[in-house]
Design a protein around this motif. Structure first.
Motif, mmCIF file in Angstrom:
data_model
loop_
_atom_site.group_PDB
_atom_site.id
_atom_site.type_symbol
_atom_site.label_atom_id
_atom_site.label_comp_id
_atom_site.label_asym_id
_atom_site.label_seq_id
_atom_site.Cartn_x
_atom_site.Cartn_y
_atom_site.Cartn_z
ATOM 1 N N ARG A 2 80.497 39.760 14.718
ATOM 2 C CA ARG A 2 80.689 39.359 16.108
ATOM 3 C C ARG A 2 79.608 38.359 16.489
ATOM 4 N NH1 ARG A 2 84.530 41.768 18.299
ATOM 5 N NH2 ARG A 2 84.332 41.518 20.507
ATOM 6 N N ILE A 4 78.711 36.453 20.186
ATOM 7 C CA ILE A 4 79.070 36.348 21.599
ATOM 8 C C ILE A 4 78.094 35.396 22.267
ATOM 9 C CG2 ILE A 4 79.349 37.612 23.768
ATOM 10 C CD1 ILE A 4 79.685 40.151 21.817
ATOM 11 N N ASN A 92 83.037 27.981 21.145
ATOM 12 C CA ASN A 92 84.378 28.567 21.110
ATOM 13 C C ASN A 92 84.876 28.732 19.680
ATOM 14 O OD1 ASN A 92 84.986 29.134 23.816
ATOM 15 N ND2 ASN A 92 85.531 27.021 24.233
ATOM 16 N N GLY A 95 82.524 31.740 17.917
ATOM 17 C CA GLY A 95 82.519 33.121 18.395
ATOM 18 C C GLY A 95 83.288 33.256 19.690
ATOM 19 N N THR A 96 82.946 34.268 20.453
ATOM 20 C CA THR A 96 83.568 34.532 21.747
ATOM 21 C C THR A 96 82.623 34.041 22.837
ATOM 22 O OG1 THR A 96 84.639 36.505 20.861
ATOM 23 C CG2 THR A 96 84.528 36.316 23.260
ATOM 24 N N THR A 97 83.165 33.253 23.759
ATOM 25 C CA THR A 97 82.352 32.729 24.850
ATOM 26 C C THR A 97 82.665 33.467 26.142
ATOM 27 O OG1 THR A 97 83.987 30.978 25.173
ATOM 28 C CG2 THR A 97 82.018 30.422 23.881
ATOM 29 N N VAL A 98 81.614 33.690 26.936
ATOM 30 C CA VAL A 98 81.740 34.391 28.204
ATOM 31 C C VAL A 98 81.039 33.564 29.274
ATOM 32 C CG1 VAL A 98 81.216 36.515 29.493
ATOM 33 C CG2 VAL A 98 81.697 36.626 27.023
ATOM 34 N N ALA A 147 85.546 28.971 28.645
ATOM 35 C CA ALA A 147 85.145 30.210 27.974
ATOM 36 C C ALA A 147 86.340 31.120 27.750
ATOM 37 C CB ALA A 147 84.087 30.938 28.804
ATOM 38 N N ASP A 148 86.238 31.935 26.727
ATOM 39 C CA ASP A 148 87.285 32.902 26.410
ATOM 40 C C ASP A 148 87.427 33.946 27.517
ATOM 41 O OD1 ASP A 148 87.859 31.862 23.749
ATOM 42 O OD2 ASP A 148 85.915 32.696 23.160
ATOM 43 N N ILE A 149 86.292 34.325 28.112
ATOM 44 C CA ILE A 149 86.272 35.335 29.168
ATOM 45 C C ILE A 149 85.490 34.780 30.348
ATOM 46 C CG2 ILE A 149 85.425 37.644 29.827
ATOM 47 C CD1 ILE A 149 85.689 38.411 26.826
ATOM 48 N N LYS A 172 85.929 44.528 27.742
ATOM 49 C CA LYS A 172 86.768 43.325 27.632
ATOM 50 C C LYS A 172 86.677 42.728 26.223
ATOM 51 C CE LYS A 172 86.479 41.945 32.446
ATOM 52 N NZ LYS A 172 87.405 41.086 33.137
ATOM 53 N N LEU A 173 85.499 42.731 25.668
ATOM 54 C CA LEU A 173 85.285 42.151 24.338
ATOM 55 C C LEU A 173 85.998 42.957 23.246
ATOM 56 C CD1 LEU A 173 81.525 41.256 24.719
ATOM 57 C CD2 LEU A 173 83.366 39.601 24.270
#
Length: 175
Positions: A2, A4, A92, A95-98, A147-149, A172-173
């Motif tokens: 992961r 983030i 992006n 990984g996952t962007t917030v 962002a993803d979230i 959420k993740l």
């Protein structure tokens, strides 16, 4: 594995939330600005003074590419990080962007106390500070919103507030 990336305007709580989230998810934590300060043995403020914003943004791009390779990590970015050198696209893809979203009023309240340590806020206060934040947030939102979230960061006055927000983001993740 992961990875983030926490993004958002200065004062949004990226570092505070990042530490709590990394603890709850058993991931490492890196604050990009602190990483840059250690790497270059200078404060962000001093880098801005000596290299200008362009010099700083190049250092930031290089540092992001390095920490963006970390595995099982939460990385808090600087407020402007997503807006330069294709950094948002890089994050992006990596990984996952917030995006930690807050109102102009809340950002002004949070940054008022530390404005003299933030190069772009120095010598701004009150209505001038709010107007500056509103204008720069308007420019930066198009990057943040990729962002993803998108997470409304809200009030994080206490450690319990931060832990609750981290738990909400973790949910959420993992969904």
């Amino acid at each position: 594995m992961r990875r983030i990336f926490l993004t958002g305007y200065m004062g949004a709580g990226k570092t505070t939330l990042g530490k709590a989230l990394s603890g709850q998810m058993n991931l490492s934590f890196t604050d990009l600005d602190h990483f840059i300060e250690r790497r270059y043995c200078r404060t962000i403020r001093r880098i801005f003074e000596e290299e200008g914003e362009d010099g700083f943004r190049e250092m930031e791009r290089e540092a992001l590419r390095e920490v963006g390779g970390y595995e099982d990590a939460v990385i808090s970015t600087g407020g402007g990080t997503p807006c330069f050198h294709g950094n948002m696209a890089f994050m992006n893809a990596a990984g996952t962007t917030v995006y930690l979203e807050l109102s102009v009023e809340e950002l002004a309240r949070r940054t008022e106390v530390c404005r003299n340590t933030r190069p772009v806020l120095k010598n701004r206060s009150g209505e001038e500070l709010r107007q500056f934040i509103a204008a720069s947030l308007s420019e930066r939102s198009r990057y943040y919103e990729q962002a993803d979230i998108v997470l409304h960061a809200g009030a994080t006055e206490t450690a319990a507030d931060v832990d609750a927000l981290a738990a909400s983001l973790k949910k959420k993740l993992l969904s």
